[in-house]
Design a protein around this motif. Structure first.
Motif, short mmCIF file in Angstrom:
data_model
loop_
_atom_site.label_atom_id
_atom_site.label_comp_id
_atom_site.label_asym_id
_atom_site.label_seq_id
_atom_site.Cartn_x
_atom_site.Cartn_y
_atom_site.Cartn_z
N LYS A 291 -15.61 73.01 -3.40
CA LYS A 291 -15.41 71.54 -3.31
C LYS A 291 -14.02 71.21 -3.53
CE LYS A 291 -19.74 70.46 -2.61
NZ LYS A 291 -20.15 69.81 -1.46
N ILE A 292 -13.47 70.25 -2.99
CA ILE A 292 -12.14 69.77 -2.87
C ILE A 292 -12.21 68.41 -3.20
CG2 ILE A 292 -10.02 69.41 -1.49
CD1 ILE A 292 -10.65 71.93 -0.04
N VAL A 293 -11.33 68.12 -4.51
CA VAL A 293 -11.13 66.39 -4.79
C VAL A 293 -9.61 66.13 -4.46
CG1 VAL A 293 -10.76 64.83 -6.73
CG2 VAL A 293 -12.67 66.64 -6.52
N ILE A 295 -6.56 63.39 -4.69
CA ILE A 295 -6.27 62.13 -5.16
C ILE A 295 -4.73 61.85 -4.91
CG2 ILE A 295 -5.54 61.02 -7.45
CD1 ILE A 295 -7.51 62.93 -9.15
N PHE A 304 -7.14 64.42 2.84
CA PHE A 304 -8.47 63.64 2.67
C PHE A 304 -9.57 64.01 3.89
CE2 PHE A 304 -5.95 60.45 0.52
CZ PHE A 304 -6.83 60.29 -0.71
N ILE A 306 -9.82 67.06 4.59
CA ILE A 306 -10.74 68.31 4.27
C ILE A 306 -11.22 68.23 2.86
CG2 ILE A 306 -9.08 70.07 5.67
CD1 ILE A 306 -8.13 70.89 2.69
N ALA A 307 -10.99 67.09 2.06
CA ALA A 307 -11.54 66.93 0.82
C ALA A 307 -12.85 66.55 0.85
CB ALA A 307 -10.80 65.98 0.02
N ASP A 308 -13.77 66.83 -0.24
CA ASP A 308 -15.04 66.42 -0.33
C ASP A 308 -15.13 64.98 -1.17
OD1 ASP A 308 -16.49 68.81 0.83
OD2 ASP A 308 -15.03 69.86 -0.69
N TYR A 309 -14.45 64.88 -2.06
CA TYR A 309 -14.09 63.64 -2.92
C TYR A 309 -12.73 63.20 -2.95
CZ TYR A 309 -18.44 65.84 -5.15
OH TYR A 309 -19.35 66.32 -5.21
N GLY A 310 -12.59 61.95 -2.76
CA GLY A 310 -11.34 61.31 -2.85
C GLY A 310 -11.03 60.09 -3.50
N VAL A 311 -9.87 59.92 -4.13
CA VAL A 311 -9.57 58.86 -4.60
C VAL A 311 -8.35 58.12 -4.15
CG1 VAL A 311 -9.10 57.83 -7.04
CG2 VAL A 311 -11.03 59.31 -7.00
N ARG B 238 -11.39 73.61 7.83
CA ARG B 238 -12.43 73.12 6.86
C ARG B 238 -12.43 71.69 7.16
NH1 ARG B 238 -13.94 73.81 1.31
NH2 ARG B 238 -14.60 71.82 0.32
N LYS B 239 -13.87 71.28 7.29
CA LYS B 239 -13.99 69.79 7.25
C LYS B 239 -14.81 69.19 6.10
CE LYS B 239 -14.42 69.73 12.50
NZ LYS B 239 -14.36 71.06 12.72
N GLY B 240 -14.16 68.40 5.56
CA GLY B 240 -14.72 67.73 4.38
C GLY B 240 -15.17 66.18 4.86
N GLU B 241 -16.48 66.25 4.19
CA GLU B 241 -16.93 64.84 4.42
C GLU B 241 -16.75 63.94 3.56
OE1 GLU B 241 -19.35 63.11 6.80
OE2 GLU B 241 -18.46 64.88 8.04
N CYS B 242 -15.38 63.37 3.41
CA CYS B 242 -14.58 62.92 2.22
C CYS B 242 -15.41 61.72 1.58
CB CYS B 242 -13.11 62.65 2.34
SG CYS B 242 -12.38 62.20 0.86
N MET B 243 -16.16 61.81 0.28
CA MET B 243 -16.55 60.78 -0.10
C MET B 243 -15.59 60.21 -1.04
SD MET B 243 -19.20 60.57 -3.15
CE MET B 243 -20.62 61.47 -2.55
N LEU B 244 -15.33 58.79 -0.66
CA LEU B 244 -14.18 57.85 -1.34
C LEU B 244 -14.79 57.43 -2.62
CD1 LEU B 244 -11.95 56.35 1.38
CD2 LEU B 244 -11.36 58.34 -0.20
N VAL B 245 -14.03 57.66 -3.73
CA VAL B 245 -14.67 57.23 -4.98
C VAL B 245 -13.82 56.04 -5.44
CG1 VAL B 245 -15.06 57.75 -7.46
CG2 VAL B 245 -15.54 59.44 -5.72
N ALA B 253 -11.46 53.98 -11.05
CA ALA B 253 -11.84 54.91 -9.93
C ALA B 253 -11.75 56.24 -10.51
CB ALA B 253 -10.99 55.12 -8.58
N LEU B 257 -14.86 58.76 -10.84
CA LEU B 257 -14.67 60.31 -10.36
C LEU B 257 -15.32 61.29 -11.24
CD1 LEU B 257 -13.72 62.48 -8.19
CD2 LEU B 257 -11.34 62.33 -9.39
#
Lengths: 331, 267
Positions: A291-293, A295, A304, A306-311, B238-245, B253, B257
């Motif tokens: 998992k990649i975050v 910020i 973003f 390739i990320a799974d979570y983004g802020v 890699r393809k991330g389904e980026c969930m924006l927090v 935020a 997170l």
């Protein structure tokens, strides 16, 4: 006497405590598949001084034989002596393939061995593929945008395997293989490059390799003070601190913390990228993370994608709040 | 003191993935819309050479850069002359396409060129090329020339007849003494190469460029490859389904997170 003619020779490395490196056990997994395709056995080789216990331990991982070269001149890696010892083992084992982990040692040793044996070398191999009896070795090229599959026009095949490309071989209670000591003749006086001193530099915190969580900073972190803040977050999470190339070039972070094409290639469970734009060379070293975050204050930053979570926001505001909240949760 | 630095021209490795067009039949990568540049790691090696020149101002230090390839661009390679190299040797041949040569063949060609150049106390190479990433050519050249090689070097100090080097290790560095001539593979820890000034760029155009072909090195015909390139295919990015927090403020935020990562069992 070494019995497995035409086998796959797996170079096993140990750490300072004589523990076998995980990458060497991953090489065993690839080595067994390769040996099956080539119709030979597997021989694990341990070289060093006082590495007898590690050799015994190695017999539990399903290789056919363990070769032990235990010599006082092999205390630390010295290219000329190690290669001389290695070539003497090759004369005995006559391997069809040689597998090593893609480590700092093999970056130096593998090309020396390949050129000395007049053969080819595939470095940073991420897949050993067997199809219709033909073995090919896949590696990323063009900054990890393209994959290339190679076969060899010469023998033995020499291959260095990237970390975590294979599952590590599992330890079995019974030890099927025996340990064969191999005597080597070394002439320390003939060495051309002399190591005057080995210096250990301060190395705070967990190492990148093997870390379960990595907190990593890029140019956006702005300076060494920013990295101190990342270190606080990392300490809370028992995480290692990484960096993209610019902070290492600028001296904000130690060079050894560099993650990327030429730094460490990591695959932790969680990778927290702070102020990292996502240059290809960096992504090549961390995209296997589970998992990649991300910020970052720039919503268009490549990271973003390739990320799974983004802020999206200034890290100076996001990270302290994140740290406090983590600290609350951890209580 | 004569220093030779091996440099390679590569398509800009920072280009987006769709710039690296794969020709699966010809087994070639055909870059589109990205300029050729000096391989970054070779720039590290050249920077290391320039630092020696800076440190030995009282001596006559000559830096020759040598490059082999199918079609080399003067505009790209002149950057090496602009930052302070004194001479460029180009080895060009239709057969010397980057993907057609493996490390073994490349090292033997460069070693032949260096033999023809003749004078060298120190040869520098980058740790790998930014296109094929093999990381072997430096050691191969040393092997063909039968001189000592030291890899992953971040610092070089020249003394009478030998060099003192700092070689990067897993937990620090080794101080290594090598007799000269020697081949040194620069670590990326040397850092970025300096920028040339406008004046330097202009002056560089007056510096000598030597052009050789395979025949000049007695290297027509067989390439002596040890590897066979079988297949090229796009890397799966890699393809991330980026969930924006999100949050009302960046701080909120950040707290959200932490909660999210905790809920998902990641921290």
């Amino acid at each position: 006497m070494v019995s497995s003619e035409g086998s796959v020779l797996i170079v096993t490395e140990v750490d300072k405590n004589q523990e076998i490196l995980p990458i060497s056990l991953e090489c065993v997994t690839a080595g067994k598949r390769l040996a099956e395709a080539l119709g030979g056995g597997t021989v694990a080789l341990i070289m060093g001084a006082g590495v007898g216990e590690a050799a015994k331990e190695m017999t539990h991982y399903g290789v056919d034989e363990v070769c032990l070269v235990d010599h006082p001149d092999l205390t630390a890696y010295q290219p000329e002596l190690y290669v001389a010892a290695f070539l003497q083992v090759c004369e005995r084992v006559n391997p069809r393939a040689i597998l090593m982990g893609d480590t700092l040692t093999s970056i130096d040793m593998a090309p020396r061995v390949a050129f000395a044996l007049n053969t080819g070398l595939v470095t940073d191999c991420v897949a050993v593929e067997v199809s219709d009896g033909e073995v090919s070795f896949v590696k990323p090229v063009y900054s990890s945008n393209v994959m290339a599959a190679y076969t060899f026009a010469s023998e033995p095949y020499v291959v260095t395997l990237r970390s975590r490309a294979e599952e590590a071989a599992e330890r079995q209670e019974t030890a099927d293989a025996g340990v064969t000591p191999v005597d080597v003749k070394l002439d320390a006086a003939s060495v051309r490059t002399e190591v005057l001193q080995r210096v250990v530099e301060e190395d705070a915190g967990p190492k990148l390799t093997g870390a379960d969580i990595i907190v990593s900073g890029g140019r956006g972190v702005g300076g060494p003070e920013g990295f101190e803040q990342l270190k606080e977050l990392a300490d809370l999470l028992h995480a290692a601190v990484g960096a993209s190339r610019p902070p290492c070039d600028l001296g904000w972070a130690p060079p050894k913390s560099q993650v990327g094409q030429t730094g460490e290639k990591v695959a932790p469970s969680l990778y927290i990228a702070v102020g990292i734009s996502g240059a290809t060379q960096h992504i090549a070293g961390m995209q296997s993370s589970k998992k990649i975050v991300a910020i970052n204050k720039d919503p268009k930053a490549n990271i973003f994608k390739i990320a799974d979570y983004g802020v999206i926001g200034r890290w100076e505001e996001v990270v302290p709040a994140l740290r406090e909240a983590v600290s609350e949760i951890r209580k | 003191m004569d220093i030779i630095v091996c440099i390679k021209q590569v398509p800009d490795p920072e280009g987006p993935q769709d710039c690296f067009v794969i020709n699966p039949e010809a087994l070639r990568v055909e870059p589109r819309g990205i300029p050729p540049v000096l391989s970054l790691f070779d720039e590290n090696a050249l920077e290391a050479a320039l630092r020696i020149k800076d440190a030995c101002r009282d001596q006559d230090v000559k830096i020759t850069v040598v490059s082999a390839g199918k079609k080399l661009s003067n505009a790209v390679l002149q950057k090496a002359l602009a930052v302070g190299a004194d001479e460029l040797v180009k080895v060009e041949d239709a057969a010397f396409e980057s993907g057609a040569l493996d490390s073994y063949a490349t090292a033997s060609i460069l070693a032949a060129a260096i033999r023809k150049i003749g004078r060298y106390d120190l040869i520098l190479a980058g740790r790998q090329a930014a296109d094929w990433n093999a990381g072997q050519v430096g050691i191969g050249i040393a092997r063909f020339l039968d001189i000592p090689a030291v890899t992953l070097v971040r610092k070089i100090e020249i003394q009478e007849g030998h060099a003192l080097l700092e070689r990067v290790t897993a937990d620090g560095y080794e101080a290594v003494k090598t007799p000269l001539p020697a081949l040194v593979v620069a670590s990326n820890e040397v850092g970025e190469m300096r920028y040339p000034t406008m004046i330097q760029r202009r002056e560089a155009k007056k510096k000598p460029i030597v052009a050789w072909g395979a025949a000049d090195l007695g290297r027509e015909g067989e390439l002596r490859n040890k590897l066979v390139l079988k297949r090229l295919f796009p890397a799966e990015m890699r393809k991330g389904e980026c969930m924006l927090v999100e949050g009302k403020t960046p701080a909120e935020a950040g707290r959200n997170l932490a909660r999210r990562l905790s809920q998902d069992g990641l921290i």
